[in-house]
Design a protein around this motif. Structure first.
Motif, PDB file in Angstrom:
ATOM      1  N   ILE A   1       0.849  -1.200   0.000  1.00 25.42           N
ATOM      2  CA  ILE A   1       0.000   0.000   0.000  1.00 25.42           C
ATOM      3  C   ILE A   1       0.883   1.248   0.000  1.00 25.42           C
ATOM      4  O   ILE A   1       0.658   2.177  -0.777  1.00 25.42           O
ATOM      5  CB  ILE A   1      -0.944  -0.009   1.218  1.00 25.42           C
ATOM      6  N   ILE A   2       1.877   1.261   0.878  1.00 24.43           N
ATOM      7  CA  ILE A   2       2.768   2.417   0.994  1.00 24.43           C
ATOM      8  C   ILE A   2       3.483   2.699  -0.324  1.00 24.43           C
ATOM      9  O   ILE A   2       3.619   3.851  -0.740  1.00 24.43           O
ATOM     10  CB  ILE A   2       3.786   2.212   2.140  1.00 24.43           C
TER      11      ILE A   2
ATOM     12  N   LYS B   1      -2.030   1.373  -7.860  1.00 25.06           N
ATOM     13  CA  LYS B   1      -1.693   1.075  -9.256  1.00 25.06           C
ATOM     14  C   LYS B   1      -2.471  -0.140  -9.763  1.00 25.06           C
ATOM     15  O   LYS B   1      -2.984  -0.147 -10.875  1.00 25.06           O
ATOM     16  CB  LYS B   1      -0.188   0.845  -9.382  1.00 25.06           C
ATOM     17  N   ASN B   2      -2.566  -1.169  -8.930  1.00 23.14           N
ATOM     18  CA  ASN B   2      -3.256  -2.406  -9.323  1.00 23.14           C
ATOM     19  C   ASN B   2      -4.757  -2.373  -9.030  1.00 23.14           C
ATOM     20  O   ASN B   2      -5.464  -3.325  -9.358  1.00 23.14           O
ATOM     21  CB  ASN B   2      -2.632  -3.600  -8.596  1.00 23.14           C
ATOM     22  N   LYS B   3      -5.207  -1.296  -8.376  1.00 25.56           N
ATOM     23  CA  LYS B   3      -6.605  -1.160  -7.974  1.00 25.56           C
ATOM     24  C   LYS B   3      -7.072  -2.374  -7.177  1.00 25.56           C
ATOM     25  O   LYS B   3      -8.124  -2.964  -7.429  1.00 25.56           O
ATOM     26  CB  LYS B   3      -7.509  -0.934  -9.190  1.00 25.56           C
ATOM     27  N   LEU B   4      -6.248  -2.702  -6.168  1.00 19.66           N
ATOM     28  CA  LEU B   4      -6.518  -3.883  -5.359  1.00 19.66           C
ATOM     29  C   LEU B   4      -5.868  -3.738  -3.987  1.00 19.66           C
ATOM     30  O   LEU B   4      -4.661  -3.519  -3.900  1.00 19.66           O
ATOM     31  CB  LEU B   4      -5.962  -5.124  -6.058  1.00 19.66           C
TER      32      LEU B   4
ATOM     33  N   ILE C   1      -5.134  -7.878   3.957  1.00 16.90           N
ATOM     34  CA  ILE C   1      -5.827  -6.737   4.561  1.00 16.90           C
ATOM     35  C   ILE C   1      -7.338  -6.889   4.362  1.00 16.90           C
ATOM     36  O   ILE C   1      -8.120  -6.670   5.292  1.00 16.90           O
ATOM     37  CB  ILE C   1      -5.322  -5.402   3.964  1.00 16.90           C
ATOM     38  N   VAL C   2      -7.756  -7.283   3.167  1.00 15.74           N
ATOM     39  CA  VAL C   2      -9.181  -7.509   2.899  1.00 15.74           C
ATOM     40  C   VAL C   2      -9.718  -8.589   3.837  1.00 15.74           C
ATOM     41  O   VAL C   2     -10.796  -8.450   4.419  1.00 15.74           O
ATOM     42  CB  VAL C   2      -9.420  -7.902   1.420  1.00 15.74           C
TER      43      VAL C   2
ATOM     44  N   LEU D   1      -5.294   1.274   8.039  1.00 13.29           N
ATOM     45  CA  LEU D   1      -5.027   0.696   9.354  1.00 13.29           C
ATOM     46  C   LEU D   1      -5.822   1.409  10.451  1.00 13.29           C
ATOM     47  O   LEU D   1      -6.179   0.778  11.450  1.00 13.29           O
ATOM     48  CB  LEU D   1      -3.528   0.704   9.648  1.00 13.29           C
ATOM     49  N   ALA D   2      -6.147   2.677  10.270  1.00 15.37           N
ATOM     50  CA  ALA D   2      -7.012   3.379  11.231  1.00 15.37           C
ATOM     51  C   ALA D   2      -8.411   2.772  11.208  1.00 15.37           C
ATOM     52  O   ALA D   2      -9.026   2.568  12.271  1.00 15.37           O
ATOM     53  CB  ALA D   2      -7.064   4.869  10.916  1.00 15.37           C
TER      54      ALA D   2
END
Length: 171
Positions: A17-18, A24-27, A32-33, A162-163
């Motif tokens: 993510i960072i 970029k990958n829209k995923l 995390i999901v 993460l929040a």
């Protein structure tokens, strides 16, 4: 309930993510999901304690949201869950003095079960600085909630994701 994973795998998913790979990958990374879906599944299936009108409405809303939860819909369900909690924390069941009347989330319309929204006549005025469930408007949680309502989850920063996850885990 939660698949085994290591801290290294969680850090790798966060690094994705960072580094901008999620956007970029829209995923959002699958780990995390999975954490979001598992957290929401536990929260939405839990009974609400209380016999007040607000507690009964919250239970009904959470039950309806639970029916729509999936790995595809988790971000919308997360936003709606937080709307429900925000409304609940503005109702008499959560406040004693200076009670604020609860807002309203029309889950039947949002889940496309009806075509006409049920909009109440008046909405409560909030005192300055009142944050209820989401906290201060400048907090990571409030920013993440606003962003997830307006855009796709892969547009959120690691801090914002993460929040949101932390709020769900704390609940």
């Amino acid at each position: 309930i939660i698949a085994d994973f290591t801290l290294t795998q969680l850090l790798y998913a966060t690094d994705e993510i960072i580094n901008g790979n999620a956007k970029k990958n829209k995923l959002v990374p699958p780990l995390i999901v999975h954490l979001f879906v598992t957290s929401l599944n536990l929260l939405l299936a839990s009974p609400v304690i209380g016999d007040t009108r607000e507690a009964k409405q919250l239970q009904l809303d959470l039950t309806n949201l639970h029916k729509g939860l999936s790995p595809v819909s988790w971000s919308e369900i997360c936003a709606l869950y937080m709307d429900c909690m925000e409304r609940y924390y503005m109702c008499p069941s959560s406040l004693e003095k200076g009670v604020l009347q609860g807002g309203f989330t029309d889950t039947e319309f949002l889940l496309q079960r009806t075509n006409e929204p049920n909009i109440p006549e008046t909405m409560p005025d909030l005192p300055d600085g009142y944050g209820a469930y989401l906290g201060d408007a400048r907090s990571s949680l409030a920013k993440a909630h606003t962003k997830i309502v307006k855009s796709d989850p892969w547009n959120l920063t690691a801090e914002e994701l993460l929040a949101l996850l932390r709020a769900l885990i704390d609940d």
